[in-house]
Scaffold this active site. Structure first.
Site, short mmCIF file in Angstrom:
data_model
loop_
_atom_site.label_atom_id
_atom_site.label_comp_id
_atom_site.label_asym_id
_atom_site.label_seq_id
_atom_site.Cartn_x
_atom_site.Cartn_y
_atom_site.Cartn_z
N ASP A 108 0.48 -0.92 5.74
CA ASP A 108 0.05 0.35 5.15
C ASP A 108 -0.33 0.15 3.70
O ASP A 108 0.50 0.33 2.81
CB ASP A 108 1.18 1.36 5.30
CG ASP A 108 0.83 2.73 4.78
OD1 ASP A 108 -0.35 2.97 4.51
OD2 ASP A 108 1.75 3.56 4.64
N HIS B 234 -7.04 2.99 2.06
CA HIS B 234 -6.51 2.95 0.70
C HIS B 234 -5.90 1.58 0.41
O HIS B 234 -5.45 0.89 1.32
CB HIS B 234 -5.44 4.04 0.50
CG HIS B 234 -4.22 3.89 1.37
ND1 HIS B 234 -3.07 3.29 0.94
CD2 HIS B 234 -3.97 4.27 2.64
CE1 HIS B 234 -2.15 3.33 1.90
NE2 HIS B 234 -2.67 3.91 2.95
N GLU C 146 -5.81 2.91 8.64
CA GLU C 146 -4.34 2.92 8.57
C GLU C 146 -3.84 2.05 9.72
O GLU C 146 -4.56 1.82 10.70
CB GLU C 146 -3.81 4.35 8.74
CG GLU C 146 -4.12 5.28 7.59
CD GLU C 146 -3.23 5.07 6.36
OE1 GLU C 146 -2.26 4.26 6.42
OE2 GLU C 146 -3.51 5.71 5.34
N HIS D 13 6.60 1.71 4.43
CA HIS D 13 7.31 2.29 3.27
C HIS D 13 8.75 1.79 3.18
O HIS D 13 9.54 2.32 2.42
CB HIS D 13 7.32 3.85 3.30
CG HIS D 13 5.95 4.46 3.24
ND1 HIS D 13 5.75 5.80 3.00
CD2 HIS D 13 4.72 3.93 3.39
CE1 HIS D 13 4.43 6.06 3.01
NE2 HIS D 13 3.80 4.93 3.25
N GLU E 37 -3.91 7.25 -2.09
CA GLU E 37 -3.56 7.91 -0.82
C GLU E 37 -2.09 8.26 -0.72
O GLU E 37 -1.72 9.31 -0.20
CB GLU E 37 -3.96 7.00 0.36
CG GLU E 37 -3.91 7.68 1.73
CD GLU E 37 -2.56 7.64 2.41
OE1 GLU E 37 -2.38 8.35 3.41
OE2 GLU E 37 -1.65 6.92 1.96
N GLU E 38 -1.25 7.38 -1.23
CA GLU E 38 0.19 7.60 -1.07
C GLU E 38 0.69 8.79 -1.89
O GLU E 38 1.82 9.23 -1.73
CB GLU E 38 0.98 6.32 -1.42
CG GLU E 38 0.67 5.13 -0.51
CD GLU E 38 1.15 5.31 0.94
OE1 GLU E 38 1.70 6.37 1.28
OE2 GLU E 38 0.96 4.37 1.74
ZN LIG Z 1 -1.34 4.49 4.47
#
Ligand SMILES: [Zn+2]
Length: 416
Positions: A136, A107, A195, A384, A170-171
């Site tokens: 990510d 993603h 990933e 994140h 995706e998130e």
């Molecule tokens: Zn990811």
């Protein structure tokens, strides 16, 4: 191979195979080293464009850039709108001269809002690159693009078709791209997912098991009354909910690695009113697909035993992302990756993670193909968060790994 046996082996968490020293394939290694700086340049460009899920302006900018890059590599590119999210899933196809079909997937959305890239743009410090989404999963996007550059440099086209799938949602669970992922993956021999590594302490690992997630809801309807004047006329929903939560305490199953944790409780409105409503939400993680039915049925049996007559109790279990369970095909790909890492005299772990990824949508439980392997992106941590990073010394090994995986998978004997 019996799946239960394999699951037991995988339950140990992480393992490696014995180290046997072998030399890298020099032409591949040289071409990979030449892509190190270009990969970091691509990563810088991608990280400095905000692309939070649903932020269409940024997603479109990245889409245009990725489309151009894929076309320059010789791919035909299609864009499929991600319904309800904004942005498109890009599907790029490269035709080769062989007969093995391989999909490379990741993603390009992040969890970061508009303005984050301006506040803390891509930067390199002490062997690490930092920035929103650097690991990510923009690192994974860069590994795909530059592995394809390496193959182009080497003139390698022994694959049948290479399909690159880059999704923008995706998130938020990939609800706008999962059908496409399931459909495209069905025709593949192998699906590699990019990933980053998820292990503690930036350990170098691929992922062989991801857990599925379900959302549990427990709702109690009681009857309101004055807590001072007529408490006996009420039916206390909070008391009933508490009773039910204690009864439902062990819906998990350690042997099957199923957990169900109650994480949110709400109920009542005023201190002097017997509450007529209370509810709780829970987070279920699992690897064994039959656990959905078991948990649902057990919970319904258990909740039939009520503390307070005339209250209504409802248990619900909503399905989220499925698991990528331990399976022989994934295990074989992990072992292949470990052998390739040995050519670099490096160790690669095969890890299980508690979270879920799109690799689960590419896995088809009723079919031996495609074989699916997760976490071929860069080695990093802090995802994140403001501290998200990737290890610069993982760029060359990871490019080498993907390039060699594609080469070996292309040359593999076709099974009947
Ligand atoms: Zn990811």
């Amino acid at each position: 191979m019996k799946r239960s046996m394999l699951a037991m082996g995988l339950a140990c968490g992480m393992f490696t195979v014995a180290t046997v020293h072998a030399a890298p394939q020099q032409d591949v290694y040289d071409a990979v080293e030449q892509q190190r700086q270009p990969l970091l340049d691509t990563l810088e460009t991608l990280v400095n464009i905000d692309s939070g899920t649903g932020y269409v302006a940024g997603l479109s900018e990245i889409e245009a850039l990725l489309t151009e890059r894929l076309e320059a590599l010789g791919a035909e590119v299609e864009a499929h709108p991600a319904e309800n999210f904004g942005g498109n899933t890009l599907v790029g196809r490269l035709q080769g001269n062989g007969d093995r079909n391989i999909m490379l997937m990741i993603h390009y959305d992040t969890v970061f809002g508009e303005g984050t890239a301006k506040d803390r743009p891509f930067r390199i410090e002490e062997g690490r690159a930092y920035g929103p989404g650097v690991g990510d999963a923009k690192g994974g996007v860069a590994v795909i693009l530059h592995s394809l550059e390496v193959l182009k440099t080497l003139g390698f086209d022994d694959y049948g078709q290479l399909t690159v799938v880059l999704n923008p949602d995706e998130e938020k669970g990939s609800l706008g791209s999962r059908d496409l992922i399931q459909q495209l993956s069905a025709d593949q021999d192998a699906v590699l997912v990019f990933e980053p590594t998820f292990s503690e302490g930036a350990t170098d690992a691929v992922t062989v098991v991801t857990k599925g997630i379900n959302y549990a809801f427990l709702e109690v309807k009681g009857r309101a009354s004055h807590a001072g004047g007529a408490p006996e006329q009420g039916r206390n929903a909070i008391m009933e909910l508490s009773h039910q939560l204690l009864q439902l305490g062990d819906l998990g199953d350690p042997d099957k690695e199923t957990t169900l944790n109650w994480t949110i409780v709400e109920g009542g409105s005023k201190r002097n009113v017997i509450p007529e409503h209370a509810q709780a939400e829970g987070d279920m993680r699992y690897v064994d697909s039959s656990e959905y039915e078991r948990v649902l049925n057990e919970a319904r049996d258990i909740t039939a035993n009520q503390l307070i007559d005339d209250t209504e109790v409802e248990f619900r279990l909503d399905k989220g992302r499925p698991p990528l369970p331990g399976n022989p095909q994934t295990q074989a790909l992990a072992e292949q990756a470990q052998k390739i890492y040995q050519e670099l005299d490096r160790e690669l772990l095969a890890a299980e993670i508690g979270g879920g990824t799109d690799a689960a949508y590419a896995y088809h439980a009723d079919s031996p193909t495609p074989a699916v392997l997760e976490s071929l992106g860069l080695v990093g941590g802090g995802y994140h968060s403001d501290e998200e990073y990737v290890q610069l010394d993982s760029v060359v090994p990871r490019l080498y790994l993907t390039t060699r995986m594609i080469m070996e998978l292309s040359d593999a004997e076709t099974e009947d």
